[in-house]
Enzyme design. Sequence first.
Site, PDB file in Angstrom:
ATOM      1  N   GLY A 180       0.810  -1.203   0.000  1.00  0.00           N
ATOM      2  CA  GLY A 180       0.000   0.000   0.000  1.00  0.00           C
ATOM      3  C   GLY A 180       0.847   1.259   0.000  1.00  0.00           C
ATOM      4  CB  SER A 181       0.073   4.630   1.245  1.00  0.00           C
ATOM      5  OG  SER A 181      -1.069   4.796   0.434  1.00  0.00           O
ATOM      6  CB  THR A 182       4.410   1.514   3.578  1.00  0.00           C
ATOM      7  OG1 THR A 182       4.223   0.267   2.892  1.00  0.00           O
ATOM      8  CG2 THR A 182       3.487   1.578   4.782  1.00  0.00           C
TER       9      THR A 182
END
Length: 483
Positions: free
Chosen positions: A212-214
């Site tokens: 995801g956004s990591t």
Amino acid sequence: MNKTIRRASVFCLLMVLALLVRATWVQGYEAKALADDEHNRRNTIAQYAQPLGDIIVAGSPVTGSKGTSGGDLRYKRTYTQGELYAAVTGYSSQAYGATQLEGIHSDVLDGTDDRLKNPKDLITGGQAKPGNVLTTIDPGVQKAAYEALGDDKGAAVAIDPKTGRILGMVSTPSYDPSKISGTTDGDTWQKLLDDPDKPLVNRALRQPLAPGSTFKLVVAAAALENGLYGSVDERTDSPDPYTLPGTSTVLRNENASAPCENATLRTALQYSCNNVFAKAAADLGQDKVKETADAFGFDTEKLDVPVRAAESVYPTDMDKAQTALTGIGQFEVTATPLQMAMVTSALANGGELAAPHMVSSVTDGDGSALEETEDGDTKRVVEERTAEQLRSAMVTVVEKGTGTNARIAGAEVGGKTGTAQNGVDNSNTPYAWFTSYAKDDSSGKEVAVAVIVEDSGSARSEVSGNGLAAPIAQKMMKAALER
């Protein structure tokens, strides 16, 4: 001698010679293979003929041995706080073999390693005093991670950025290796195998999932390293909403009111703007993003700590729309918690990645080192200026962005949240991620952490990296700074 007798004699002689040749071959060439065969009962008898050596955490053993009441296996393995350390030790079972540190260092732990033997033992084949395995695990960090994960399904890893020492590694739900260490534990073993939550899988190392956004940290690093943007405070060319190239699919942001149009990388990380990082990935192209991802450790087939981690993958052969989706850690990007901790660790360490490891040394029974792992074996991943800028932006995320639950009074904390889609059309509960670092300037201590919560039982609307994963990371980082 008649002809028949002579032929019979020659035939018998040939049979005797063939038997001698075969016996010589078996004893001279196949002996080791036969001795090492997994079905050779003598190996198991030798392994459990005496108390095993121990796996050590902070000077204290987290394993032990106890005598058995019958059979030809005299001792079996025991574990202190088995569920707490299962992701580190693995198991040593008389019936089901050994995994992780128990498996990798089994010859040292059971005393059959030739390095433990004196000249007499080598000649006679005698068994030596077992050795020990000393880990880098910090019990405070380990306990903080385990207790904070609680009943959640997930995993957490903590690394010392300067040395690469793994300070904590937890996977939940866990299991007690003591309950499968004997020969009569079939029911417990089958229950573990049948459990849909797969407690025997080390999620920290062996289960890569969409980050995801990591993953936006990797894309931001690629954008800075390749000159797409000069700094984290330069405005980007990022329309909001953003239409994936060559499609009519509109990629929207989680927070519709966030100032994501043409946002700087700092603001884009603060609000986790999908449009900025999808556009950046498409503009950079898959080769440049992959180059940066691989520098952080993605696509490494043999990442041994010393337990081998599953490969984290940045895909290839994508069209531009698919490349854009990788910019937000979706499409076919996968990462383990170890991998995302490595990303943050490198940024915390000025752009240099120290090789992660959870064994400091392997010793003989008297404490003399047989193997030692060097701390701080580093390689440069990104330029120091890139790392410095991204740390500054990560601090913004924690101070006034999506990662406020990771704050620690008196410490510099930077992080990145992530909520990754799960299942076809995101039909399952999303994964909640958080990766971060913390530094205490007064003590010089620092730590990098990655946490994934696969399932907490929370309602879908309540799943977020800040709500579920960041509090776990905060407790781990605090424990690491206090160690």
